[in-house]
Scaffold this motif. Structure first.
Motif, PDB file in Angstrom:
ATOM      1  N   ALA A  12       0.826  -1.216   0.000  1.00 43.56           N
ATOM      2  CA  ALA A  12       0.000   0.000   0.000  1.00 43.56           C
ATOM      3  C   ALA A  12       0.858   1.263   0.000  1.00 43.56           C
ATOM      4  N   LEU A  13       1.913   1.276   0.810  1.00 46.82           N
ATOM      5  CA  LEU A  13       2.799   2.441   0.845  1.00 46.82           C
ATOM      6  C   LEU A  13       3.456   2.673  -0.515  1.00 46.82           C
ATOM      7  N   LYS A  14       3.954   1.602  -1.108  1.00 46.02           N
ATOM      8  CA  LYS A  14       4.632   1.728  -2.407  1.00 46.02           C
ATOM      9  C   LYS A  14       3.668   2.249  -3.471  1.00 46.02           C
ATOM     10  N   ALA A  15       2.462   1.716  -3.503  1.00 41.57           N
ATOM     11  CA  ALA A  15       1.473   2.148  -4.503  1.00 41.57           C
ATOM     12  C   ALA A  15       1.137   3.627  -4.323  1.00 41.57           C
ATOM     13  N   SER A  16       0.958   4.041  -3.095  1.00 43.27           N
ATOM     14  CA  SER A  16       0.629   5.436  -2.817  1.00 43.27           C
ATOM     15  C   SER A  16       1.782   6.363  -3.204  1.00 43.27           C
ATOM     16  N   ILE A  17       2.972   5.969  -2.866  1.00 42.90           N
ATOM     17  CA  ILE A  17       4.160   6.770  -3.192  1.00 42.90           C
ATOM     18  C   ILE A  17       4.320   6.884  -4.703  1.00 42.90           C
ATOM     19  N   GLU A  18       4.171   5.790  -5.402  1.00 43.58           N
ATOM     20  CA  GLU A  18       4.356   5.807  -6.860  1.00 43.58           C
ATOM     21  C   GLU A  18       3.246   6.588  -7.566  1.00 43.58           C
TER      22      GLU A  18
ATOM     23  N   HIS B 100       9.448   7.453  -6.084  1.00 39.45           N
ATOM     24  CA  HIS B 100       9.817   6.043  -5.989  1.00 39.45           C
ATOM     25  C   HIS B 100      10.509   5.854  -4.647  1.00 39.45           C
ATOM     26  N   ILE B 101      10.519   4.616  -4.156  1.00 46.01           N
ATOM     27  CA  ILE B 101      11.147   4.343  -2.865  1.00 46.01           C
ATOM     28  C   ILE B 101      12.058   3.139  -2.989  1.00 46.01           C
ATOM     29  N   GLU B 102      13.236   3.250  -2.382  1.00 44.61           N
ATOM     30  CA  GLU B 102      14.191   2.148  -2.384  1.00 44.61           C
ATOM     31  C   GLU B 102      13.588   0.977  -1.587  1.00 44.61           C
ATOM     32  N   ASP B 103      13.921  -0.256  -1.990  1.00 37.56           N
ATOM     33  CA  ASP B 103      13.338  -1.433  -1.329  1.00 37.56           C
ATOM     34  C   ASP B 103      13.617  -1.462   0.169  1.00 37.56           C
ATOM     35  N   GLU B 104      14.839  -1.194   0.558  1.00 36.63           N
ATOM     36  CA  GLU B 104      15.210  -1.213   1.979  1.00 36.63           C
ATOM     37  C   GLU B 104      14.456  -0.116   2.743  1.00 36.63           C
TER      38      GLU B 104
ATOM     39  N   ILE C 295      13.516   9.833  -5.696  1.00 35.12           N
ATOM     40  CA  ILE C 295      13.658   8.572  -4.972  1.00 35.12           C
ATOM     41  C   ILE C 295      13.661   8.834  -3.466  1.00 35.12           C
ATOM     42  N   ILE C 296      12.807   8.132  -2.758  1.00 38.65           N
ATOM     43  CA  ILE C 296      12.760   8.220  -1.306  1.00 38.65           C
ATOM     44  C   ILE C 296      13.849   7.299  -0.759  1.00 38.65           C
ATOM     45  N   SER C 297      14.739   7.888   0.006  1.00 44.83           N
ATOM     46  CA  SER C 297      15.892   7.155   0.536  1.00 44.83           C
ATOM     47  C   SER C 297      15.642   6.671   1.968  1.00 44.83           C
ATOM     48  N   GLN C 298      16.576   5.893   2.447  1.00 45.41           N
ATOM     49  CA  GLN C 298      16.547   5.427   3.832  1.00 45.41           C
ATOM     50  C   GLN C 298      16.572   6.631   4.784  1.00 45.41           C
ATOM     51  N   HIS C 299      17.347   7.646   4.439  1.00 42.15           N
ATOM     52  CA  HIS C 299      17.424   8.859   5.258  1.00 42.15           C
ATOM     53  C   HIS C 299      16.054   9.547   5.323  1.00 42.15           C
ATOM     54  N   ASP C 300      15.373   9.648   4.198  1.00 39.49           N
ATOM     55  CA  ASP C 300      14.032  10.241   4.171  1.00 39.49           C
ATOM     56  C   ASP C 300      13.080   9.466   5.080  1.00 39.49           C
ATOM     57  N   VAL C 301      13.167   8.153   5.010  1.00 40.24           N
ATOM     58  CA  VAL C 301      12.296   7.304   5.822  1.00 40.24           C
ATOM     59  C   VAL C 301      12.599   7.503   7.305  1.00 40.24           C
ATOM     60  N   LYS C 302      13.869   7.521   7.646  1.00 45.04           N
ATOM     61  CA  LYS C 302      14.248   7.697   9.051  1.00 45.04           C
ATOM     62  C   LYS C 302      13.680   9.010   9.596  1.00 45.04           C
ATOM     63  N   GLU C 303      13.840  10.086   8.853  1.00 43.06           N
ATOM     64  CA  GLU C 303      13.326  11.383   9.277  1.00 43.06           C
ATOM     65  C   GLU C 303      11.797  11.382   9.321  1.00 43.06           C
ATOM     66  N   GLY C 304      11.173  10.840   8.298  1.00 43.97           N
ATOM     67  CA  GLY C 304       9.713  10.794   8.242  1.00 43.97           C
ATOM     68  C   GLY C 304       9.110   9.944   9.342  1.00 43.97           C
ATOM     69  N   VAL C 305       9.737   8.811   9.642  1.00 43.46           N
ATOM     70  CA  VAL C 305       9.244   7.937  10.704  1.00 43.46           C
ATOM     71  C   VAL C 305       9.309   8.659  12.046  1.00 43.46           C
ATOM     72  N   GLN C 306      10.380   9.402  12.292  1.00 41.96           N
ATOM     73  CA  GLN C 306      10.480  10.135  13.555  1.00 41.96           C
ATOM     74  C   GLN C 306       9.384  11.195  13.666  1.00 41.96           C
ATOM     75  N   VAL C 307       9.132  11.900  12.575  1.00 43.14           N
ATOM     76  CA  VAL C 307       8.051  12.896  12.557  1.00 43.14           C
ATOM     77  C   VAL C 307       6.713  12.208  12.838  1.00 43.14           C
ATOM     78  N   ALA C 308       6.482  11.070  12.199  1.00 44.96           N
ATOM     79  CA  ALA C 308       5.224  10.330  12.384  1.00 44.96           C
ATOM     80  C   ALA C 308       5.075   9.841  13.820  1.00 44.96           C
ATOM     81  N   ARG C 309       6.147   9.315  14.385  1.00 43.12           N
ATOM     82  CA  ARG C 309       6.077   8.823  15.767  1.00 43.12           C
ATOM     83  C   ARG C 309       5.801   9.955  16.749  1.00 43.12           C
ATOM     84  N   ASP C 310       6.444  11.088  16.542  1.00 44.96           N
ATOM     85  CA  ASP C 310       6.193  12.240  17.416  1.00 44.96           C
ATOM     86  C   ASP C 310       4.726  12.659  17.346  1.00 44.96           C
TER      87      ASP C 310
END
Length: 170
Positions: A11-17, A22-26, A62-77
């Motif tokens: 679902a995340l991949k479909a929404s992003i695309e 695009h998002i890296e697999d990892e 391309i959404i990177s691992q760094h983007d995910v790390k930052e975004g996840v922290q924002v989401a958790r907060d």
């Protein structure tokens, strides 16, 4: 009920695309795991990761691992403010103590053991259990056992115990 992580990833991949990124697999796997299969966290993580990535969309799609790390922290907060803080906001001190007594355990907690830790008769502790179950903060997992029903609640309580108890003059 949690959503299987592999379904969250799809679902995340479909929404992003659909948004042209695009998002890296990892990175996708990391974002999906961060949701813990919880629908609201899935929305928050997806939106927050997308929003972080949009800041550099003119240079990279391309959404990177760094983007995910930052975004996840924002989401958790945001999740902690919007969901966990709200869930605890108007609980009585004994209800909060019930939750804190659960934090000692890995996995499900014995209701009898929680009552013992609280120094309360089992019948008294069970009244707090019923309130917390009705509020969907905890759930019965087997006869005589409960677990947190909200992702990250245990970690949040452990990290914020002093601040939470200060609300009650403790």
């Amino acid at each position: 009920m949690s959503i299987p992580i592999d379904e969250v990833a799809v679902a995340l991949k479909a929404s992003i695309e659909r948004s042209g990124l695009h998002i890296e697999d990892e990175a996708l796997a990391c974002a999906a795991r961060a949701t813990e299969g919880y629908a609201y966290l899935t929305q928050l993580v997806g939106y927050s990761v997308w929003r972080v990535a949009r800041r550099h969309a003119t240079t990279s799609l391309i959404i990177s691992q760094h983007d995910v790390k930052e975004g996840v922290q924002v989401a958790r907060d945001e999740y902690e403010r919007a969901v966990l803080d709200t869930a605890l906001a108007d609980l009585t001190l004994p209800s909060v103590q019930y939750l804190l007594s659960m934090c000692v355990d890995e996995g499900a907690s014995s209701t009898g053991e929680i009552a013992r830790r609280m120094g309360k008769p089992t019948a008294d502790a069970n009244s707090y259990r019923r309130i917390l179950i009705a509020r969907q903060t905890i759930e019965a997992t087997a006869p005589g056992y409960v677990a947190f029903s909200m992702p990250r609640m245990k970690e949040y309580l452990e990290r914020n115990k002093d601040r939470i108890l200060a609300r009650y003059g403790r």
